[in-house]
Enzyme design. Structure first.
Site, mmCIF file in Angstrom:
data_model
loop_
_atom_site.group_PDB
_atom_site.id
_atom_site.type_symbol
_atom_site.label_atom_id
_atom_site.label_comp_id
_atom_site.label_asym_id
_atom_site.label_seq_id
_atom_site.Cartn_x
_atom_site.Cartn_y
_atom_site.Cartn_z
ATOM 1 C CB THR A 122 -0.957 -0.032 1.203
ATOM 2 O OG1 THR A 122 -1.668 -1.211 1.221
ATOM 3 C CG2 THR A 122 -1.874 1.137 1.240
ATOM 4 C CG PHE A 152 -8.457 -4.559 -1.966
ATOM 5 C CD1 PHE A 152 -8.737 -3.078 -1.612
ATOM 6 C CD2 PHE A 152 -7.980 -4.491 -3.451
ATOM 7 C CE1 PHE A 152 -8.635 -1.928 -2.273
ATOM 8 C CE2 PHE A 152 -7.681 -3.369 -4.172
ATOM 9 C CZ PHE A 152 -8.058 -2.185 -3.454
ATOM 10 C CG LEU A 153 -4.429 -10.131 1.592
ATOM 11 C CD1 LEU A 153 -4.134 -10.252 3.286
ATOM 12 C CD2 LEU A 153 -3.528 -11.150 0.899
ATOM 13 C CD GLU A 155 -3.036 -9.431 9.295
ATOM 14 O OE1 GLU A 155 -3.207 -9.167 10.428
ATOM 15 O OE2 GLU A 155 -2.185 -8.398 8.667
ATOM 16 C CB CYS A 263 -4.507 -2.005 6.656
ATOM 17 S SG CYS A 263 -3.468 -3.328 6.137
ATOM 18 C CE LYS A 266 0.726 -0.037 6.598
ATOM 19 N NZ LYS A 266 0.518 0.343 5.363
ATOM 20 C CE LYS A 324 -8.442 -9.282 10.502
ATOM 21 N NZ LYS A 324 -8.970 -8.941 9.166
HETATM 22 P P1 NAD Z 1 5.013 -7.640 6.684
HETATM 23 O O1 NAD Z 1 5.716 -6.787 7.618
HETATM 24 O O2 NAD Z 1 4.302 -8.876 7.484
HETATM 25 O O3 NAD Z 1 5.931 -7.979 5.557
HETATM 26 C C1 NAD Z 1 6.804 -7.514 5.000
HETATM 27 C C2 NAD Z 1 8.109 -8.239 4.571
HETATM 28 O O4 NAD Z 1 8.955 -7.779 3.865
HETATM 29 C C3 NAD Z 1 8.947 -8.906 6.015
HETATM 30 O O5 NAD Z 1 8.868 -10.248 5.812
HETATM 31 C C4 NAD Z 1 10.276 -8.013 5.965
HETATM 32 O O6 NAD Z 1 11.128 -8.828 6.203
HETATM 33 C C5 NAD Z 1 10.137 -8.187 4.104
HETATM 34 N N1 NAD Z 1 11.266 -7.057 3.614
HETATM 35 C C6 NAD Z 1 11.493 -5.699 3.975
HETATM 36 N N2 NAD Z 1 12.592 -5.125 3.203
HETATM 37 C C7 NAD Z 1 12.752 -6.236 2.350
HETATM 38 C C8 NAD Z 1 13.755 -6.340 1.153
HETATM 39 N N3 NAD Z 1 14.454 -5.196 1.054
HETATM 40 N N4 NAD Z 1 13.955 -7.392 0.627
HETATM 41 C C9 NAD Z 1 13.159 -8.452 0.879
HETATM 42 N N5 NAD Z 1 12.334 -8.638 1.916
HETATM 43 C C10 NAD Z 1 12.008 -7.293 2.494
HETATM 44 O O7 NAD Z 1 3.964 -6.773 5.887
HETATM 45 P P2 NAD Z 1 2.463 -7.258 5.272
HETATM 46 O O8 NAD Z 1 1.456 -6.943 6.523
HETATM 47 O O9 NAD Z 1 2.528 -8.204 4.415
HETATM 48 O O10 NAD Z 1 2.121 -5.710 4.431
HETATM 49 C C11 NAD Z 1 3.037 -5.396 3.290
HETATM 50 C C12 NAD Z 1 2.164 -4.351 2.420
HETATM 51 O O11 NAD Z 1 1.051 -4.791 1.998
HETATM 52 C C13 NAD Z 1 2.129 -3.100 3.375
HETATM 53 O O12 NAD Z 1 2.258 -1.989 2.350
HETATM 54 C C14 NAD Z 1 0.497 -3.027 3.793
HETATM 55 O O13 NAD Z 1 -0.024 -2.024 4.102
HETATM 56 C C15 NAD Z 1 -0.145 -4.014 2.570
HETATM 57 N N6 NAD Z 1 -1.219 -4.714 3.045
HETATM 58 C C16 NAD Z 1 -1.438 -5.327 4.058
HETATM 59 C C17 NAD Z 1 -2.428 -6.152 4.363
HETATM 60 C C18 NAD Z 1 -2.360 -7.008 5.712
HETATM 61 O O14 NAD Z 1 -3.406 -7.465 5.948
HETATM 62 N N7 NAD Z 1 -1.411 -7.255 6.230
HETATM 63 C C19 NAD Z 1 -3.569 -6.178 3.451
HETATM 64 C C20 NAD Z 1 -3.650 -5.305 2.300
HETATM 65 C C21 NAD Z 1 -2.193 -4.774 2.080
#
Ligand code: NAD
Length: 440
Positions: A122, A152-153, A155, A263, A266, A324
């Protein structure tokens, strides 16, 4: 098709595994070596229902690989997804894009032939363009495209959300990028999933607008719930009464202790900052952010008021710590405000969460002498002056109330998710407090 997903967290791991399930060859990359080593053995770093079986199946069938070094796979990839975190910058509330830009630099240094680089993280409007500029600067002769494909998934139901989404949003600049992404999402076309192709700026904004709208809906019902308490109305009935209107819809109209998670907090803040930067302030969302913060910071007062004013140290049982149910994610969970505030007000806590305790222990390290970590709801309620339901895990919806009545020192339940019936609880001898509903 072959793809690489960089960042193997909630989004990267779920998306990568689901693409592999669609038949794509996927390499998931993460800089966290321990995570990658464990994943190769089928050990999953997060709690997400159904994910472990799907990961194992796709590893066994040879479509899902894990790497630390992105150079091993990006040159064979039709698309390279960036799915790293974009947390809030502590100093000003903007989205911290340093992880995204670091990945863009790494891609630029290692990519030799055409690929579509896709922002799945995002990211604020303009990030796809910035990623393009970074890559061009480092590798001026490279042919590439940058697209935006926000995720848009949710958790807790992430696999189903990815495999059967309400919609897929793709922002791109070229037909070539569009066709590659169309081919990748072909299995969803067959399910008649709406796929919205638009420009990159629009795709980036859709994600923030969606999350901010949902956060607004939650805040709206939380404020209505406060009003219900003053006027003797029942917020659950208000939710049903307005939610049945098709223009409003039933979902996200449940009062609670304030939205949390990785999400909404932030993303609302980041959208506020983007809007301010572009001199088009979103005062509505600014109010939502402020109202939600205040709510999370004041919830402990409801708990303290419900257990009475005696000076004696109180023992409070807390059921649920994650933001949640069906996740172990503690990011921005209301419990992060409520637990320390109760401890500061001289309470000792007995806590239980079905999946979140490992992560919660890290967050509450400095309070460890004030928190007793329990193996289930009944152990947590034994001898407590009140029981607080903070997260609506299914297993908290049908607790053995007669057993709880005997275990609690005082039969007080503070239900911050409105999952019990006030009349029934009163008939069992409990003093029951919920949100926005008259006491029985
Ligand atoms: P997360 O923190 O669970 O995972 C991020 C991963 O990226 C970590 O494992 C980290 O080690 C890795 N990482 C960071 N820098 C790196 C690099 N240079 N090379 C390789 N790996 C690297 O994050 P998340 O919850 O999966 O969220 C990721 C993005 O998706 C965010 O922008 C978030 O807003 C968005 N998003 C999250 C959700 C959710 O439900 N978690 C849903 C929709 C969108």
């Amino acid at each position: 098709m072959n793809i690489t997903i960089i960042g193997t967290g909630y989004v990267g791991l779920v998306s990568g595994t689901c693409f592999a399930e669609f038949g794509v060859n996927v390499t998931c990359v993460d800089k966290d070596e321990k995570k990658i080593k464990n994943l190769r053995k089928g050990i999953i770093p997060i709690y997400e229902p159904g994910l472990d079986e799907l990961v194992k199946k796709n590893i066994d069938q040879g479509r899902l690989n894990f790497e630390i070094d992105l150079s091993k796979s990006i040159n064979q990839s039709d698309a390279i997804f960036i799915a790293v975190g974009t947390p809030t910058k502590k100093k000003d509330g903007h989205a911290d894009l340093s992880y995204v830009y670091a990945v863009a630099e790494e891609i630029a240094k290692n990519l030799k032939n055409f690929s579509v680089i896709v922002n799945k993280s995002t990211v604020p409007v303009g990030t796809a363009e910035n990623v393009s500029k970074i890559i061009k600067k480092i590798n001026p002769n490279l042919k590439f495209d940058v697209a935006s494909n926000p995720e848009f998934l949710r958790e807790g139901s992430a696999i189903n959300d990815f495999m059967r989404p309400d919609r897929v949003v793709i922002g791109c600049k070229s037909e070539k990028a569009k066709n590659i992404l169309k081919e990748l999402y072909r299995p969803l076309y067959l399910l008649e999933t709406p796929i919205i192709f638009t420009n990159r700026e629009t795709a980036e904004l859709i994600k923030y607008a969606a999350n901010s709208f949902l956060a607004t809906k939650i805040t709206f019902i939380n404020q209505i719930s406060n009003l219900c308490e003053k006027v003797g109305a029942n917020v659950n009935d208000v939710s049903i009464g307005i939610g049945l209107d098709g223009r409003i819809g039933k979902k996200f109209l449940h009062p609670g202790p304030g939205y949390g998670g990785s999400c909404f907090p932030k993303d609302t803040l980041a959208l506020v900052k983007t809007a301010q930067d572009h001199k088009a302030p979103l005062s509505l969302i600014e109010n939502v952010v402020e109202s939600n913060d205040k709510r999370k910071k004041s919830m402990h007062k409801r708990i303290l008021n419900s257990v009475g004013k005696s000076k004696k140290k109180k023992v409070i049982c807390i059921l649920g710590l994650t933001f949640k149910p069906n996740t172990d994610d503690m990011r921005d969970s209301p419990s992060l405000d409520i637990v320390p505030a109760l401890i500061k007000n001289k309470c000792n806590l007995k806590v239980f969460d079905p999946e979140g305790m490992k992560e919660a222990k890290e967050h509450f390290l400095k309070y460890s002498d004030k928190i007793l970590w329990c193996k289930d709801s009944y152990e947590a309620s034994k001898g407590a002056d009140a029981l607080v339901i903070l997260t609506e895990w299914n297993q908290f919806r049908a607790l053995d109330l007669k057993r709880l009545r005997k275990l609690l020192r005082n039969p007080v339940i503070i239900d911050l998710r409105n999952i019990y019936n006030p009349v029934e609880l009163k008939s069992l001898g409990f003093e029951y407090f919920s949100l926005g509903r008259p006491q029985a």
